[in-house]
Scaffold this motif. Sequence first.
Motif, PDB file in Angstrom:
ATOM      1  N   ALA B 264       0.835  -1.205   0.000  1.00  0.00           N
ATOM      2  CA  ALA B 264       0.000   0.000   0.000  1.00  0.00           C
ATOM      3  C   ALA B 264       0.872   1.259   0.000  1.00  0.00           C
ATOM      4  CB  ALA B 264      -0.922  -0.004   1.219  1.00  0.00           C
ATOM      5  N   GLN B 265       1.959   1.184   0.745  1.00  0.00           N
ATOM      6  CA  GLN B 265       2.869   2.343   0.784  1.00  0.00           C
ATOM      7  C   GLN B 265       3.521   2.577  -0.574  1.00  0.00           C
ATOM      8  OE1 GLN B 265       5.234   1.025   4.101  1.00  0.00           O
ATOM      9  NE2 GLN B 265       4.254   2.441   5.532  1.00  0.00           N
ATOM     10  N   ASP B 266       3.880   1.495  -1.228  1.00  0.00           N
ATOM     11  CA  ASP B 266       4.474   1.609  -2.567  1.00  0.00           C
ATOM     12  C   ASP B 266       3.508   2.269  -3.540  1.00  0.00           C
ATOM     13  OD1 ASP B 266       6.743   0.457  -1.684  1.00  0.00           O
ATOM     14  OD2 ASP B 266       6.354  -1.534  -2.540  1.00  0.00           O
ATOM     15  N   LYS B 267       2.247   1.816  -3.464  1.00  0.00           N
ATOM     16  CA  LYS B 267       1.239   2.352  -4.391  1.00  0.00           C
ATOM     17  C   LYS B 267       1.017   3.828  -4.131  1.00  0.00           C
ATOM     18  CE  LYS B 267      -1.310  -1.871  -4.960  1.00  0.00           C
ATOM     19  NZ  LYS B 267      -2.496  -2.608  -4.492  1.00  0.00           N
ATOM     20  N   LEU B 268       0.968   4.151  -2.859  1.00  0.00           N
ATOM     21  CA  LEU B 268       0.757   5.548  -2.505  1.00  0.00           C
ATOM     22  C   LEU B 268       1.887   6.412  -3.052  1.00  0.00           C
ATOM     23  CD1 LEU B 268      -0.922   7.605  -0.917  1.00  0.00           C
ATOM     24  CD2 LEU B 268       0.493   7.092   1.080  1.00  0.00           C
ATOM     25  N   ALA B 269       3.119   5.888  -2.883  1.00  0.00           N
ATOM     26  CA  ALA B 269       4.282   6.643  -3.366  1.00  0.00           C
ATOM     27  C   ALA B 269       4.218   6.794  -4.880  1.00  0.00           C
ATOM     28  CB  ALA B 269       5.559   5.918  -2.952  1.00  0.00           C
ATOM     29  N   ALA B 270       3.828   5.718  -5.543  1.00  0.00           N
ATOM     30  CA  ALA B 270       3.752   5.766  -7.011  1.00  0.00           C
ATOM     31  C   ALA B 270       2.681   6.753  -7.459  1.00  0.00           C
ATOM     32  CB  ALA B 270       3.446   4.378  -7.554  1.00  0.00           C
ATOM     33  N   ALA B 271       1.533   6.736  -6.780  1.00  0.00           N
ATOM     34  CA  ALA B 271       0.430   7.626  -7.162  1.00  0.00           C
ATOM     35  C   ALA B 271       0.837   9.081  -6.922  1.00  0.00           C
ATOM     36  CB  ALA B 271      -0.812   7.284  -6.352  1.00  0.00           C
ATOM     37  N   GLU B 272       1.463   9.312  -5.792  1.00  0.00           N
ATOM     38  CA  GLU B 272       1.881  10.685  -5.484  1.00  0.00           C
ATOM     39  C   GLU B 272       2.928  11.177  -6.481  1.00  0.00           C
ATOM     40  OE1 GLU B 272       1.049  10.735  -0.681  1.00  0.00           O
ATOM     41  OE2 GLU B 272       3.072  10.395  -1.436  1.00  0.00           O
ATOM     42  N   GLY B 273       3.721  10.244  -6.960  1.00  0.00           N
ATOM     43  CA  GLY B 273       4.759  10.617  -7.922  1.00  0.00           C
ATOM     44  C   GLY B 273       4.224  10.705  -9.337  1.00  0.00           C
ATOM     45  N   GLY B 274       2.931  10.539  -9.498  1.00  0.00           N
ATOM     46  CA  GLY B 274       2.326  10.636 -10.823  1.00  0.00           C
ATOM     47  C   GLY B 274       2.522   9.395 -11.659  1.00  0.00           C
ATOM     48  N   ALA B 275       3.090   8.370 -11.041  1.00  0.00           N
ATOM     49  CA  ALA B 275       3.300   7.144 -11.809  1.00  0.00           C
ATOM     50  C   ALA B 275       1.968   6.443 -12.014  1.00  0.00           C
ATOM     51  CB  ALA B 275       4.253   6.230 -11.052  1.00  0.00           C
ATOM     52  N   GLN B 276       1.880   5.742 -13.087  1.00  0.00           N
ATOM     53  CA  GLN B 276       0.644   5.037 -13.374  1.00  0.00           C
ATOM     54  C   GLN B 276       0.695   3.663 -12.739  1.00  0.00           C
ATOM     55  OE1 GLN B 276      -0.097   4.630 -17.492  1.00  0.00           O
ATOM     56  NE2 GLN B 276      -2.277   4.305 -17.207  1.00  0.00           N
ATOM     57  N   LEU B 277      -0.381   3.310 -12.086  1.00  0.00           N
ATOM     58  CA  LEU B 277      -0.413   1.988 -11.466  1.00  0.00           C
ATOM     59  C   LEU B 277      -0.518   0.921 -12.539  1.00  0.00           C
ATOM     60  CD1 LEU B 277      -2.832   2.600  -8.502  1.00  0.00           C
ATOM     61  CD2 LEU B 277      -0.371   2.365  -8.431  1.00  0.00           C
ATOM     62  N   GLY B 278       0.169  -0.177 -12.265  1.00  0.00           N
ATOM     63  CA  GLY B 278       0.056  -1.313 -13.184  1.00  0.00           C
ATOM     64  C   GLY B 278       0.537  -0.953 -14.571  1.00  0.00           C
ATOM     65  N   GLY B 279       1.805  -0.596 -14.677  1.00  0.00           N
ATOM     66  CA  GLY B 279       2.314  -0.132 -15.955  1.00  0.00           C
ATOM     67  C   GLY B 279       2.449  -1.200 -17.018  1.00  0.00           C
ATOM     68  N   ALA B 280       2.214  -2.467 -16.647  1.00  0.00           N
ATOM     69  CA  ALA B 280       2.381  -3.538 -17.620  1.00  0.00           C
ATOM     70  C   ALA B 280       1.355  -3.408 -18.745  1.00  0.00           C
ATOM     71  CB  ALA B 280       2.203  -4.884 -16.925  1.00  0.00           C
ATOM     72  N   LYS B 281       1.717  -3.996 -19.881  1.00  0.00           N
ATOM     73  CA  LYS B 281       0.823  -3.940 -21.034  1.00  0.00           C
ATOM     74  C   LYS B 281      -0.492  -4.637 -20.715  1.00  0.00           C
ATOM     75  CE  LYS B 281       0.588  -5.328 -25.797  1.00  0.00           C
ATOM     76  NZ  LYS B 281       1.018  -6.359 -26.711  1.00  0.00           N
ATOM     77  N   LYS B 282      -1.578  -4.014 -21.126  1.00  0.00           N
ATOM     78  CA  LYS B 282      -2.886  -4.574 -20.795  1.00  0.00           C
ATOM     79  C   LYS B 282      -3.164  -5.803 -21.654  1.00  0.00           C
ATOM     80  CE  LYS B 282      -7.714  -3.286 -20.707  1.00  0.00           C
ATOM     81  NZ  LYS B 282      -8.707  -2.448 -21.323  1.00  0.00           N
ATOM     82  N   SER B 283      -3.714  -6.814 -21.011  1.00  0.00           N
ATOM     83  CA  SER B 283      -4.033  -8.036 -21.746  1.00  0.00           C
ATOM     84  C   SER B 283      -5.223  -7.799 -22.665  1.00  0.00           C
ATOM     85  CB  SER B 283      -4.369  -9.150 -20.750  1.00  0.00           C
ATOM     86  OG  SER B 283      -5.108 -10.157 -21.369  1.00  0.00           O
ATOM     87  N   GLU B 284      -5.244  -8.490 -23.799  1.00  0.00           N
ATOM     88  CA  GLU B 284      -6.373  -8.334 -24.716  1.00  0.00           C
ATOM     89  C   GLU B 284      -7.659  -8.931 -24.151  1.00  0.00           C
ATOM     90  OE1 GLU B 284      -6.510 -10.816 -28.221  1.00  0.00           O
ATOM     91  OE2 GLU B 284      -4.769 -11.921 -27.509  1.00  0.00           O
ATOM     92  N   PHE B 285      -7.511  -9.694 -23.058  1.00  0.00           N
ATOM     93  CA  PHE B 285      -8.711 -10.280 -22.438  1.00  0.00           C
ATOM     94  C   PHE B 285      -9.171  -9.486 -21.217  1.00  0.00           C
ATOM     95  CE2 PHE B 285      -6.800 -13.676 -24.837  1.00  0.00           C
ATOM     96  CZ  PHE B 285      -7.891 -14.205 -25.497  1.00  0.00           C
ATOM     97  N   ASP B 286      -8.412  -8.451 -20.871  1.00  0.00           N
ATOM     98  CA  ASP B 286      -8.792  -7.586 -19.748  1.00  0.00           C
ATOM     99  C   ASP B 286      -9.716  -6.511 -20.321  1.00  0.00           C
ATOM    100  OD1 ASP B 286      -9.003  -6.156 -17.471  1.00  0.00           O
ATOM    101  OD2 ASP B 286      -6.903  -5.527 -17.385  1.00  0.00           O
ATOM    102  N   LEU B 287     -10.975  -6.848 -20.424  1.00  0.00           N
ATOM    103  CA  LEU B 287     -11.888  -6.030 -21.219  1.00  0.00           C
ATOM    104  C   LEU B 287     -12.775  -5.145 -20.351  1.00  0.00           C
ATOM    105  CD1 LEU B 287     -12.912  -8.933 -23.606  1.00  0.00           C
ATOM    106  CD2 LEU B 287     -11.463  -7.006 -24.203  1.00  0.00           C
ATOM    107  N   GLY B 288     -12.728  -3.852 -20.624  1.00  0.00           N
ATOM    108  CA  GLY B 288     -13.646  -2.912 -19.989  1.00  0.00           C
ATOM    109  C   GLY B 288     -14.847  -2.681 -20.904  1.00  0.00           C
TER     110      GLY B 288
END
Lengths: 216, 469
Positions: B264-288
């Motif tokens: 949780a601390q890592d995520k918070l730091a990443a969010a505060e730093g403007g980093a995007q969460l889950g930078g990995a390439k999105k799967s073609e089956f991860d469908l919104g």
Amino acid sequence: MIALAMGRPDALLASTRAAPRPDEIDVATLARCAAQDPVAFRAFVARYERRVFALLSRLLGRGPHVEDLAQEAFLRAFRAFPRFDAAREARPSTWLLTIATRLALDAKRSRALVSLVPLAADAAVPIAAAAHVSAATDPEAEHGRRELGRAIARAAATLSDDQRAVFVLSEFHDLSHAEIARAVGSTEATVKTRLFRAREHMRARLRDGEERPDER
Amino acid sequence: MSDDWSAWEPEEPPDGFADRVAERARAEATQRTASGSLPPARPMRRWRAAGFAVALAAASAAALLLRGSSLPSASAGDAEAKNREEIILGPRAIAVLEPGARITWRGDHVTQARGNVFYRIEPGSTFSVETAAGDVTVKGTCFRVKVREETQMNGRDMKAGVLGAALGAAALVGVYEGKVALSQPKGGSVDITAGQSAVADSRGVRANGSLDDGNRAFADGSSGKDEPLLAANASLADSVKVYKTRLELIEEEKKKLEKDLAAAQDKLAAAEGGAQLGGAKKSEFDLGEDDWKQLAKQGQVKARYPCEPKPGDYGPKALDKMGLRPEDGKTITSAFAASQKRRWAVIRPLCAQALGGALDVADKIGEGACIAVVQTIANQKDSAGADEGIRRAAEIRAGLRPMPGPDEQINSVERMMLALTGEAKTIEGELTKSLGPDDAKRVIFGDDEGCWKNNGWGVGPRASGGPQN
């Protein structure tokens, strides 16, 4: 319906857009065969027995070995049914004929079968005469058609085993070049060449009247 | 001149050919089953009588195999026998339950709560029988497990060594063919060969002599029930173990909380730093919803769902590689098992309906083949309707149509596609509760571990009409 196979598609996930073929057995019976149901398998044998006998007798000649090999081909199919892959096999008949073809070629290679097409006692009828006898209904014309059949059989007997297999699968069983290539363990290009040569050879033998009793 | 080869008459099949071949196939299947189920001929030995009884049980089980359609067979389930009952456990095991026996099974893993069960396992990967008193692992053999006293202990407790639940439970294992291992998480292990028996109880695991000796000892209770003083001592020792185990669990929980906190601390730091969460390439089956709208326009659906989990999937090594805790394996495999159950609850009746009501055939051919059967039969009956089922499923996932109710009349393809296409997100939701959103997504859409089925179907867009975006 077009199946877009991605990643690891299920084995039986086949494209099924094509209309069902009336000469092929239904999917439900196939599924029962895959589950090793002997009743369904009997229906499968009954549906395809004529095609298997036709193939084997044309490849190897008539005789008791045809029934033996036909039985073996069906039993091999029965054992292989749990692995039958509808996604790969266009038609169940093609799959079965592939099994029977390989069995026949193996039998020939192992010299298990000595005699080939039994030779007829009567003279051959040139293929050019076919047009006159194919629609025959009278006894004389029927006799002519039988003679033609014997001549074709004798001409086919002079083909190499591989050429004969290619010729029979193409002319009598409607298999594509790719399907034949898989059945005989060859390439499509080789199949096309063999088929072309086989037809030419058959035409030449029959046209030139080489299939005569005194030339057998 | 056109070629006309039809005058070349082939040989016709003789009368009764199909009957003869079918009979040979039936006989061959019988022989195959029998040879796999009956113990091979062996010299007479002192456990001959017991072996004969087992052979009878095995033959009975083999005969059941041949009955085909009437056979209770599934890769997962549970059973409690009122009379002697034979059950096929997946593709390679048969269990003969004596009255009162109770088992649950999934794949190659059985939990035997109580009673007397004979097992015949075809050679293959490891097959295990878990009891409250100990675990049996085999690779293919004949053996019998008798469990005295039912407990409420589940597999997780057993693996964690919570022995309190096992107090009073005892298991006798008799081997008729091959070799098996009987073990307890903290009580050792003993190998048992043909003709021998072993017992597992609150005092651990130990060899117990011949099959006859073992049966006699187990029948009069001498192996599992000692005199009062011994029993009291055993009870005290077990209580100590229980406390120790609880402390271990608390320690594990502490580690988990620390790990969650760090994440949780890592995520918070990443969010505060403007980093995007889950930078990995999105799967073609991860469908919104937007992805589904695109697919709906093209008349396509995509589905990703897990294969049936097997024992050993998501083991400690694999989990460690993924940065997950050892205990996450159970969460993941449970979610996968639930997914399979949900899908099968929909696909099984559709498959049986396509096969003319044959539920038993649906069970035998399984999910993959059933999907093809449902598709094929639907196409044969109404190709346009089957295509429409695909398009409607995509539109529902895109939010362009309401989700139909379970009793609403829709065609089989649409029903099946809805069952398959919703699974990835459903599992993601379930795993998110335990693993957090990032790990859940990685487990489902990453390519790190496990067996997944990725499928897609496309029928093209409608000529006209359809719901508006």
